[in-house]
Design an enzyme around this catalytic site. Structure first.
Site, PDB file in Angstrom:
ATOM      1  N   LYS A  99       0.846  -1.196   0.000  1.00 31.80           N
ATOM      2  CA  LYS A  99       0.000   0.000   0.000  1.00 31.80           C
ATOM      3  C   LYS A  99       0.879   1.242   0.000  1.00 31.80           C
ATOM      4  O   LYS A  99       1.494   1.595   1.004  1.00 31.80           O
ATOM      5  CB  LYS A  99      -0.924   0.050   1.218  1.00 31.80           C
ATOM      6  CG  LYS A  99      -2.049   1.090   1.021  1.00 31.80           C
ATOM      7  CD  LYS A  99      -2.607   1.648   2.303  1.00 31.80           C
ATOM      8  CE  LYS A  99      -1.873   2.843   2.818  1.00 31.80           C
ATOM      9  NZ  LYS A  99      -1.959   4.058   1.954  1.00 31.80           N
ATOM     10  N   GLU A 115       9.715   1.554  10.990  1.00 35.86           N
ATOM     11  CA  GLU A 115      10.759   2.566  10.826  1.00 35.86           C
ATOM     12  C   GLU A 115      10.038   3.899  10.912  1.00 35.86           C
ATOM     13  O   GLU A 115       9.277   4.263  10.012  1.00 35.86           O
ATOM     14  CB  GLU A 115      11.476   2.380   9.488  1.00 35.86           C
ATOM     15  CG  GLU A 115      12.808   3.132   9.406  1.00 35.86           C
ATOM     16  CD  GLU A 115      12.655   4.560   8.905  1.00 35.86           C
ATOM     17  OE1 GLU A 115      12.698   5.478   9.768  1.00 35.86           O
ATOM     18  OE2 GLU A 115      12.495   4.753   7.700  1.00 35.86           O
ATOM     19  N   CYS A 155      13.191  11.494   7.463  1.00 38.47           N
ATOM     20  CA  CYS A 155      13.266  11.224   8.898  1.00 38.47           C
ATOM     21  C   CYS A 155      14.684  11.248   9.448  1.00 38.47           C
ATOM     22  O   CYS A 155      14.887  11.473  10.637  1.00 38.47           O
ATOM     23  CB  CYS A 155      12.597   9.884   9.216  1.00 38.47           C
ATOM     24  SG  CYS A 155      13.211   8.521   8.220  1.00 38.47           S
ATOM     25  N   GLU A 210       9.413  16.140  15.482  1.00 38.24           N
ATOM     26  CA  GLU A 210       9.766  15.997  14.073  1.00 38.24           C
ATOM     27  C   GLU A 210       8.888  16.931  13.244  1.00 38.24           C
ATOM     28  O   GLU A 210       7.670  16.773  13.195  1.00 38.24           O
ATOM     29  CB  GLU A 210       9.582  14.552  13.618  1.00 38.24           C
ATOM     30  CG  GLU A 210      10.050  14.319  12.195  1.00 38.24           C
ATOM     31  CD  GLU A 210       9.921  12.873  11.754  1.00 38.24           C
ATOM     32  OE1 GLU A 210      10.843  12.384  11.094  1.00 38.24           O
ATOM     33  OE2 GLU A 210       8.900  12.244  12.078  1.00 38.24           O
TER      34      GLU A 210
END
Length: 498
Positions: free
Chosen positions: A193, A269, A303, A402
């Site tokens: 997906k 992750e 990231c 983040e």
């Protein structure tokens, strides 16, 4: 946003032909409409123009994909396809990506917005990963364990079965292949997906998978939204594992869904807030040459980026001034122009990033440069200036959260212990970097910092053979290298009394 599909003039004929097709789901080697008949729009983030209407999968579609995958695993892929045949198929797929690399580069730039040269890197990395794991398919050996006379004990690695692979929008093709290549090499069947913002390269990859000759049901591609298709994958009782790359909150929700369904394996992750530590003895020319890679690459939508820059006090002002000058000279524009930075992925992401900028101002951080959306000829797209804040406070939201945009924070540190203390203040632990000519100090730093990957005098270095993944709230697994083999196999011990 325009409602009529509008494509750039300089697309290759093959890319244009693909975008002229109906973008459907790939289930059991057939391109099919979503069961509910729904579609969603994909936009070019550089100018907000519509580039495709894509089938919107929901739970019923995921059920059909899982059914196809389970049948393929039981009848064809696990026992009926020899490891050398899996290897051959992966090599073939790599060669097809190489043949159509221009199409994939153009689709990635059009869909994601990243500059062409950055999309080229992603495509080349995807090819390298298929080639690397093609070699692993024939090398999944077990072991013989000595337990004494009269008994034979051996182990064997087996595929998990059906795996769900959920991919983010910042590196759509590359991260899809990070998951697909080892999963297929190990003999699993896959439900892929892609992110709803960037589905096009996954769908084109589906065309190449069919051309390569993969059996029916081995790879199924369901496009749609996380709350519908993604949630259905995470909770499905007949999926044996989910691999997810994305935000930490979504990763936690996938763990919950796995626990409440069938205790499927989950590898994550997740987010990062990586420290980029510059000591007084660093090669500053190398530091400045690497600033785009280390802090602003992909417009900050990565990231691993070193968004917390720690600079030793003696060179703090000098380095900040140089960083400001470097950031102000970065070129920004549509991916087709192949400049330093492209757009953010969406208006929603732009709003999120700007809200962090406003929070940084309110909380007392000094705005060194940037901080605004770009206007003028970039008015239609989601473009933002590279932004630098300065602060010594480590509890601010711009330091701890983040942001996923071109925003970094610079802070001074006194000595080695102060640098380590500040580097480890984050709840994330994905990556870190240290810049120094003292290699002893560099390795002491690498040992002390709580991060899954540490770069010394460089940044964002990757190879298919090197494991990648974070600590703490950055995830629970290592992708790439031999570690990915562990993610997609289970080990069986067999005892025999002689």
């Amino acid at each position: 946003m325009t409602s009529t599909i509008k494509l750039p003039q300089n697309l290759s004929p093959k890319t244009r032909a693909f975008l002229g097709e109906k973008q459907r789901l790939l289930i059991n080697n057939e391109w099919v409409r979503a069961e509910a008949g729904q579609t969603f729009n994909s936009y070019n983030p550089a100018n907000n123009t519509l580039i495709a209407k894509i089938a919107r999968a929901e739970k019923k579609d995921v059920n059909l994909a899982v059914k196809a995958a389970r049948e393929a695993f039981a009848k064809v892929w696990k026992e009926g396809t020899a490891p050398k045949e899996r290897s051959r198929l992966l090599w073939k797929l790599a060669s097809l990506l190489q043949r159509d690399r221009e199409v994939l580069i153009q689709l990635e730039t059009l869909d994601n917005g990243k500059p062409l040269s950055k999309a080229k890197y992603d495509v080349e990395a995807a090819i390298a990963h298929f080639e690397y794991y093609a070699g692993w398919a024939t090398k999944l050996t077990g072991s013989c364990v000595p337990v004494g006379q009269g008994k034979l004990v051996y182990t064997q690695k087996e595929p998990l079965g059906v795996v769900g692979l959920i991919v983010p929008w910042n590196f759509p093709l590359m991260i899809a292949v990070w998951k697909l290549a080892p999963a297929l090499a190990c003999g699993n069947c896959c439900i892929l997906k892609p992110a709803e913002q960037t589905s096009l390269t996954a769908l084109y990859l589906g065309k190449l998978i069919l051309e390569a000759g993969f059996p029916k049901g081995v790879v199924n591609i369901v496009t749609g939204f996380g709350k519908e298709a993604g949630a259905a994958i995470s909770a499905h009782p007949n999926i044996d594992k989910v691999s997810f790359t994305g935000s930490t909150p979504v990763g936690k929700s996938i763990l919950e869904a796995a626990a409440q369904s069938n205790l499927k394996k989950v590898s994550l992750e997740l987010g990062g807030k990586s420290p980029n530590v510059i000591f007084e003895d660093a090669d500053l020319d190398a530091v400045l040459d690497g600033i785009q890679w280390s802090s602003f690459y992909n417009s900050g939508q990565e990231c691993t980026l070193g968004s917390r820059i720690y600079i030793q006090e003696g060179i703090f002002d000098k380095v900040v001034a140089a960083l400001r000058d470097k950031a102000s000279k970065m070129t920004i524009g549509p991916g087709w122009e192949d400049l330093d930075l492209g757009p953010l992925i969406s208006q929603k992401q732009m709003d999120t990033v700007l809200s962090f900028v406003e929070a940084g101002k309110r909380q007392g951080a000094k705005l060194v440069c940037g901080g605004s959306k770009l206007y003028g000829n970039l008015e239609e797209g989601h473009f933002m200036e590279p932004t630098i804040f300065a602060t010594d406070k480590q509890d601010l939201s711009i330091v701890q959260e983040e942001i996923f945009g071109p925003v970094v924070v610079v802070s001074p540190f006194k000595d080695f212990n102060d640098a380590i203390g500040k580097a480890n203040t984050s709840r994330y632990g994905l990556a870190a970097a240290v810049w120094t000519k003292d290699l002893s100090k560099a390795h002491l730093f690498a040992n002390a910092v709580d991060a899954g990957t540490v770069w010394i005098n460089g940044y964002d270095l990757f190879d298919a053979a090197v494991p990648f993944g974070g600590f703490k709230e950055s995830g629970n697994a290592k992708e790439m290298g031999i570690n990915a083999i562990e993610l997609y196999t289970k080990e069986k011990a067999v005892w025999a009394v002689l």
